[in-house]
Design a protein around this motif. Structure first.
Motif, mmCIF file in Angstrom:
data_model
loop_
_atom_site.group_PDB
_atom_site.id
_atom_site.type_symbol
_atom_site.label_atom_id
_atom_site.label_comp_id
_atom_site.label_asym_id
_atom_site.label_seq_id
_atom_site.Cartn_x
_atom_site.Cartn_y
_atom_site.Cartn_z
ATOM 1 N N ASN A 151 16.975 16.351 -3.786
ATOM 2 C CA ASN A 151 15.542 16.223 -4.058
ATOM 3 C C ASN A 151 14.928 15.448 -2.915
ATOM 4 N N ASP A 152 13.956 16.040 -2.219
ATOM 5 C CA ASP A 152 13.424 15.443 -1.000
ATOM 6 C C ASP A 152 11.912 15.547 -1.008
ATOM 7 N N ASN A 153 11.242 14.377 -0.991
ATOM 8 C CA ASN A 153 9.800 14.354 -0.816
ATOM 9 C C ASN A 153 9.430 13.108 -0.024
ATOM 10 N N ALA A 154 8.156 12.802 0.032
ATOM 11 C CA ALA A 154 7.700 11.694 0.877
ATOM 12 C C ALA A 154 7.982 10.329 0.286
ATOM 13 N N SER A 155 8.494 10.283 -0.949
ATOM 14 C CA SER A 155 8.707 8.983 -1.570
ATOM 15 C C SER A 155 10.046 8.843 -2.279
ATOM 16 N N GLU A 156 10.895 9.881 -2.233
ATOM 17 C CA GLU A 156 12.184 9.782 -2.922
ATOM 18 C C GLU A 156 13.241 10.601 -2.214
ATOM 19 N N THR A 185 0.850 -1.182 0.000
ATOM 20 C CA THR A 185 0.000 0.000 0.000
ATOM 21 C C THR A 185 0.890 1.238 0.000
ATOM 22 N N LEU A 186 0.355 2.353 -0.475
ATOM 23 C CA LEU A 186 1.115 3.590 -0.498
ATOM 24 C C LEU A 186 1.458 4.051 0.911
ATOM 25 N N ALA A 187 0.521 3.875 1.843
ATOM 26 C CA ALA A 187 0.785 4.281 3.224
ATOM 27 C C ALA A 187 1.969 3.498 3.798
ATOM 28 N N ASP A 188 2.021 2.201 3.535
ATOM 29 C CA ASP A 188 3.153 1.398 4.016
ATOM 30 C C ASP A 188 4.451 1.848 3.365
ATOM 31 N N ALA A 189 4.412 2.163 2.070
ATOM 32 C CA ALA A 189 5.618 2.624 1.378
ATOM 33 C C ALA A 189 6.137 3.909 2.005
ATOM 34 N N GLN A 190 5.246 4.824 2.333
ATOM 35 C CA GLN A 190 5.671 6.100 2.913
ATOM 36 C C GLN A 190 6.222 5.929 4.324
ATOM 37 N N VAL A 191 5.647 4.991 5.097
ATOM 38 C CA VAL A 191 6.185 4.717 6.439
ATOM 39 C C VAL A 191 7.581 4.114 6.335
ATOM 40 N N ASP A 211 10.695 6.090 8.112
ATOM 41 C CA ASP A 211 11.345 5.525 9.290
ATOM 42 C C ASP A 211 12.644 4.787 8.988
ATOM 43 N N LYS A 212 12.759 4.238 7.776
ATOM 44 C CA LYS A 212 13.880 3.344 7.509
ATOM 45 C C LYS A 212 14.831 3.863 6.430
ATOM 46 N N VAL A 213 14.489 5.001 5.843
ATOM 47 C CA VAL A 213 15.401 5.647 4.890
ATOM 48 C C VAL A 213 15.748 7.053 5.355
ATOM 49 N N ARG A 214 14.729 7.907 5.459
ATOM 50 C CA ARG A 214 14.997 9.311 5.771
ATOM 51 C C ARG A 214 15.545 9.493 7.183
ATOM 52 N N TYR A 215 14.952 8.805 8.146
ATOM 53 C CA TYR A 215 15.423 8.968 9.528
ATOM 54 C C TYR A 215 16.889 8.525 9.684
ATOM 55 N N PRO A 216 17.283 7.341 9.200
ATOM 56 C CA PRO A 216 18.710 6.982 9.301
ATOM 57 C C PRO A 216 19.620 7.951 8.545
ATOM 58 N N TYR A 217 19.183 8.451 7.385
ATOM 59 C CA TYR A 217 20.026 9.422 6.669
ATOM 60 C C TYR A 217 20.190 10.694 7.485
ATOM 61 N N ASP A 218 19.092 11.215 8.035
ATOM 62 C CA ASP A 218 19.159 12.459 8.799
ATOM 63 C C ASP A 218 20.072 12.333 10.013
#
Length: 540
Positions: free
Chosen positions: A155-160, A124-130, A134-141
């Motif tokens: 380039n930063d958005n909710a999916s890339e 689901t899209l909601a699962d993809a965004q979570v 939590d598992k890409v953006r947070y560790p990068y930050d």
């Protein structure tokens, strides 16, 4: 894949002076894990060139309690890292950490290499965004500032997340365009079960974006013996069991059972082990699986919570995982109970007991027949037959063949209500055709609410025994008979999904309604032939 060393030089120049502010790392993490974090800040080129070291020293995640902690590979993640192939199919128990590990592996490849494209597909899209949050953006930050400066976000958005070195990760429910070096498909079993069109898109679209020399991870819990995930797992298991060498285009099978997780334990003296579970654990020992008392205690309590979903969510063996009913299956609780009670077992055919049959009649679909004996209160499902593209003569021939082979003495033959419908080709009803072939149907009228018939099957299964060898296909139908999924509402509809499993399940429902559950229809509505013109039930 060539290692990009420019980021190593940049990050080392930045980190050689050590941490410059408390915001770079959590003070509590630094205190509890000082050696590892000091190593991360003061590491040399050799350390930064080692992906294992980077994964275990540079990344921050949140745990199940919401705490910010440094990532360390657990045993399941370590096993996948060590055994990783170009294409990997992962059958898993819940909460083994594969999604977290795969996202960090792909993020690490993007941060430390130029021109990498990685993608994740969720159901689901909601699962993809979570997953992304939590598992890409947070560790990068939470990477050291020197690493983020060397590979900044452009380039930063909710999916890339696209970085300055032209590497990036994107997430979605479909990834068809572009070329990927890393692809992760999360919960593919659920995608195949609930969204067959999306599964086809994964197969024909996303998998074709990855070259044979690149990396694919497909992971999921099991969702029945149907769909592309099941087929991939079975093919990969067959190659593993036969010892065939894997090409870069072959999937390697990985299985992560619940009993490999050291967290799944309870104090042994707090849980009584019921006899059915004790027998189950004995069977596992026969498969070489030795459980501690603490593991057995955990399994019993978790089973009380999960009920029929236990062997799907926390399988002990691959076969068990796929034998479990899928999410939304109507008979999951009953079949799980039958498994524990060992009522899915070989059944001798008693030639002294009449054999009844239950049918589902298809036109272009499959025709199905259950063969059933009743001994006292026990319902014995002794055989099953399914085929398509044949006339009624073929199926009556199967009855005659079994009479000759096993000495069957036939009793009643239960058919759905439409057995009285006219054939388009010759104008004769199937009822008349069957009578002419020597089979007199018992027509079972349609129930007003199909859920009444489904509940009749559930009650019958509570005292049924099924031969899993002769009835293999029929048992598979019962396991996979499930509710329709409403994609818009994100929930199951209160009506069955019509697919290949419907035919075998409907045939058994016909028997449950017609043989035992006579109260579902008026007694005079159970008949062996249609009424003639001008004839009443009283005169018939």
């Amino acid at each position: 894949m060539t290692q990009d060393t420019s980021i190593q030089d940049t990050s080392i120049q930045d980190t050689s002076t050590g941490p410059t502010s408390a915001t770079d790392t959590d003070a509590s993490i630094a205190a509890e894990n000082a050696p590892a974090w000091e190593g991360a800040w003061g590491a040399g080129v050799d350390a930064y060139s080692d992906p294992r070291w980077r994964l275990n020293n540079l990344y921050v995640i949140t745990d199940k309690d919401g705490r910010r902690i440094p990532f360390r590979m657990n045993t399941a993640q370590e096993a996948l890292f060590e055994g990783m192939h170009n294409q990997n199919i992962i059958l898993k128990a819940r909460q083994r950490g594969f999604t977290t590990f795969i996202q960090l592996l792909m993020l690490d490849a993007c941060v430390f290499n130029s021109n990498i494209r990685a993608g994740t597909i969720a159901h689901t899209l909601a699962d993809a965004q979570v997953i992304f949050r939590d598992k890409v953006r947070y560790p990068y930050d939470n990477l050291p500032e020197g690493l983020k400066a060397a590979a900044p976000v452009i380039n930063d958005n909710a999916s890339e997340l696209l970085l300055g070195n032209n590497s990036g990760i994107r997430v979605g429910t479909s990834l068809r365009s572009g070329t990927l070096q890393y692809l992760h498909v999360s919960e593919y079993g659920k995608i195949c079960a609930k969204f067959p069109d999306k599964a086809r898109e994964v197969r024909s679209g996303a998998l074709n974006t990855v070259d044979k020399e690149q990396i694919v991870f497909i992971e999921s819990t099991a969702e029945g013996q149907d769909g592309h995930f099941f087929e991939l797992c079975q093919a990969a298991r067959s190659r593993r069991n036969s010892g065939d060498l894997l090409t870069p285009m072959d999937f390697k099978f990985h299985f992560s059972p619940w009993w490999e997780d050291e967290r799944y334990v309870l104090p042994a003296n707090t849980v009584a082990i019921p006899p059915s579970y004790a027998a189950y654990f004995t069977r596992l020992e026969g498969c070489g699986i030795q459980l501690t008392d603490e593991q057995r205690a955990w399994y019993v309590k978790k089973s009380e919570q999960q009920q029929g979903d236990m062997v799907r969510e926390f399988p002990s063996t691959p076969d068990e995982a796929f034998e479990a009913a899928i999410e939304g299956a109507y008979y999951s609780e009953q079949l799980a109970r039958m498994e524990l009670d060992r009522r899915l077992t070989r059944i001798p055919i008693d030639p002294a007991i009449p054999v009844m049959t239950a049918w589902d009649l298809g036109f272009n679909d499959a025709n199905t027949i259950w063969f059933i004996q009743v001994a006292g209160l026990e319902i014995r499902l002794i055989d099953y037959y399914e085929n398509s593209g044949h006339g009624l003569e073929h199926y009556v021939g199967e009855l005659n063949r079994r009479r000759e082979q096993h000495g069957f003495i036939y009793g009643d033959h239960y058919f759905p209500h439409d057995v009285t419908s006219n054939e388009l080709s010759n104008g004769r009803s199937r009822f008349d055709t069957l009578v002419g072939l020597g089979v007199t149907p018992v027509a079972v009228p349609r129930v007003h609410n199909i859920n009444d018939g489904i509940n009749a099957v559930r009650r019958m299964l509570s005292r049924a025994v099924i031969d899993p060898v002769r009835c293999e296909r029929g048992l598979k139908c019962l396991r996979n008979y499930r509710k329709q999924w409403d994609d818009d509402r994100g929930t199951f509809r209160d009506r069955p999904l019509h697919n290949w499993a419907s035919h075998g399940a409907d045939a058994f429902r016909t028997f449950a309604q017609g043989y035992v559950e006579q109260s579902l229809v008026a007694p005079r509505d159970r008949y062996r032939r249609p009424l003639r013109k001008g004839e009443s039930w009283e005169s018939a």
